[in-house]
Design an enzyme around this catalytic site. Structure first.
Site, PDB file in Angstrom:
ATOM      1  N   TRP A 130       0.867  -1.190   0.000  1.00 54.70           N
ATOM      2  CA  TRP A 130       0.000   0.000   0.000  1.00 54.70           C
ATOM      3  C   TRP A 130       0.898   1.233   0.000  1.00 54.70           C
ATOM      4  CZ3 TRP A 130      -2.074   2.548   4.925  1.00 54.70           C
ATOM      5  CH2 TRP A 130      -2.985   3.563   4.606  1.00 54.70           C
ATOM      6  N   ASP A 211      -0.398  -5.951   9.278  1.00 53.00           N
ATOM      7  CA  ASP A 211      -1.370  -4.877   9.057  1.00 53.00           C
ATOM      8  C   ASP A 211      -2.632  -5.510   8.477  1.00 53.00           C
ATOM      9  OD1 ASP A 211      -2.499  -2.364   8.841  1.00 53.00           O
ATOM     10  OD2 ASP A 211      -1.648  -1.995   6.851  1.00 53.00           O
ATOM     11  N   LYS A 246     -13.111  -0.351   6.825  1.00 50.37           N
ATOM     12  CA  LYS A 246     -13.800  -1.073   5.746  1.00 50.37           C
ATOM     13  C   LYS A 246     -14.828  -2.051   6.305  1.00 50.37           C
ATOM     14  CE  LYS A 246      -9.921   0.502   3.935  1.00 50.37           C
ATOM     15  NZ  LYS A 246      -9.580   1.431   2.894  1.00 50.37           N
TER      16      LYS A 246
HETATM   17  C1  LMR Z   1      -6.873   2.573  -0.237  1.00 49.64           C
HETATM   18  O1  LMR Z   1      -5.844   1.894  -0.307  1.00 49.64           O
HETATM   19  O2  LMR Z   1      -7.465   3.009  -1.228  1.00 49.64           O
HETATM   20  C2  LMR Z   1      -7.468   2.886   1.112  1.00 49.64           C
HETATM   21  O3  LMR Z   1      -6.746   2.233   2.092  1.00 49.64           O
HETATM   22  C3  LMR Z   1      -7.631   4.341   1.354  1.00 49.64           C
HETATM   23  C4  LMR Z   1      -6.328   5.066   1.560  1.00 49.64           C
HETATM   24  O4  LMR Z   1      -6.236   5.777   2.555  1.00 49.64           O
HETATM   25  O5  LMR Z   1      -5.415   4.945   0.737  1.00 49.64           O
END
Ligand code: LMR
Length: 396
Positions: A130, A211, A246
């Site tokens: 992420w 996570d 979520k």
């Molecule tokens: C995402 O990956 O789209 C979500 O976790 C929102 C974010 O804060 O990036």
């Protein structure tokens, strides 16, 4: 002084929200930010949450400060949700759970805690991970390195390469793992692979950080926590960062938790004091509302049952859409194999197109998703899926 600042580009994920909103095309599709959407494209407040809110309004007695650790009752229900109520670490008093402003607050608190243990620590993140993991952990001054995870050529996990890298990681470093529904690729470790990761963590002595932001949106609440429970049973110390954004649909309420499992109850007390001090120095204490709702839901059999059924609907819709998308792609005559999408979990998968093709679909068809080609499956519905698949066919 402020005139020395340079303008930064928009956030790669959040930036898409504004561009999408301003696009007048009635056919536009938002597959960007990870928010659950129903068939009508809405992100409604869950009924279990609405009921908990009413209850909360009627029973709340004060708005006085909540303290850096947040509500102890919230910590307890989150530990049970993530680890199982009778987990040895809970029974032995080795867990420490702080309510945080979302999963992001949890990640930052975890990073600051690691820095207090070892300011020279490296945090190993999956490639890819992420996008916000990097600043959340790295802006504390910790080093970030990557371990191989997802092979875009084969659309599968490069497990041997991952393990070979983890076998080089030593004590004093942290390995960040996605508990379930990997963001961005959707490819999750199976239970055997979690066992292997746990064995390497134990042998090498690094600190795993799991996570988990999508519990319940992959295979089920317990199924999605199985990997982290394997780790928690195998290693003496573990960090967990969790989000209620979520699975409870509490996005803007910023509700999350950081859990630190220590090797002993004495180490647990020291960790608690350090975590509270980290929080006090960052945001002082977490917002109360969302966590109060989660505590109310998980403390009530009736609301828990309702939440389970709403979560099951969300999960089944996403899994159904995964199959539908692949079926539509085949029916449209696209020859490339997209069947990997049905094997992946949670909100995200890579569509596997180039950044140029992503931008082409955005500029020509108003279909919005991240340049990496990560799509939010929940943004698809029966009204937009043919338009999406047509656009994909054109760029391919
Ligand atoms: C995402 O990956 O789209 C979500 O976790 C929102 C974010 O804060 O990036």
């Amino acid at each position: 002084m402020l005139e020395t600042l340079v303008q930064l580009p928009d956030d790669p994920i959040l930036g898409l929200m504004a561009v999408y909103r301003n696009d007048p095309n009635p056919l536009k599709i938002d597959l960007g930010v990870g928010i659950y959407k129903d068939e009508a494209g809405n992100t409604p407040v869950l009924d279990a949450v609405k009921k908990a809110q009413l209850h909360h309004i009627n029973t709340e007695t004060t708005k006085a400060y909540i303290g850096p650790a947040g509500a102890p009752g919230f910590g307890k229900v989150m530990e049970a949700l993530l680890l199982g109520a009778d987990h040895p670490a809970i029974v032995e008093g080795r867990t420490n759970t702080l309510q945080t402003p979302g999963g992001c607050g949890a990640l930052r608190a975890a990073a600051e805690l690691v820095k207090r243990c070892n300011s020279g620590a490296t945090v190993w993140v999956s490639n890819p991970t992420w996008a916000n993991h990097i600043p959340l952990m790295g802006d504390t001054g910790l080093q970030i390195k990557e371990y191989p995870y997802y092979d875009r050529e084969t659309s599968s996990i490069q497990f041997e390469a991952m393990i070979a890298t983890l076998e080089q990681v030593g004590a004093g470093d942290v390995v960040l793992l996605h508990g379930c529904c990997h963001n961005p690729c959707g490819a999750d470790l199976n239970l055997q692979q979690w066992e292997q990761v746990a064995a390497v963590a134990k042998a090498r002595g690094f600190l795993p950080l799991v996570d988990i932001a999508y519990q319940g949106l992959g295979d089920g609440l317990d199924e999605d926590a199985a990997g982290l429970r394997i780790l928690a049973a195998a290693v003496p110390e573990l960090l967990i960062t969790a989000s209620c954004s979520k699975n409870f649909g509490l996005y803007r309420e910023r509700t999350g938790a950081v859990i630190a499992i220590s090797a002993s109850s004495i180490a647990r007390d020291a960790t608690h004091s350090q975590l509270c001090s980290v929080v006090r120095a960052n945001y002082s204490m977490p917002p109360a509302h969302g966590a109060a709702l989660v505590e109310i839901i998980l403390s009530s059999e009736e609301l828990t049952a309702q939440w389970h059924s709403e979560l099951t609907l969300m999960r089944n819709r996403i899994n159904g859409l995964r199959q539908l998308l692949v079926d539509k792609i085949v029916a449209r005559g696209i020859e490339r194999d997209f069947s990997f999408i049905t094997r992946e979990k949670g909100m995200f998968s890579f569509l596997g197109v180039t950044p140029e093709q992503v931008r082409q679909m955005r500029s020509e068809n108003s279909i919005y998703f991240v340049d990496s080609s990560r799509i939010n499956i929940a943004g698809i519905n029966n009204s937009n899926i043919d338009y999406l698949v047509d656009s994909l066919a054109r760029v391919l």
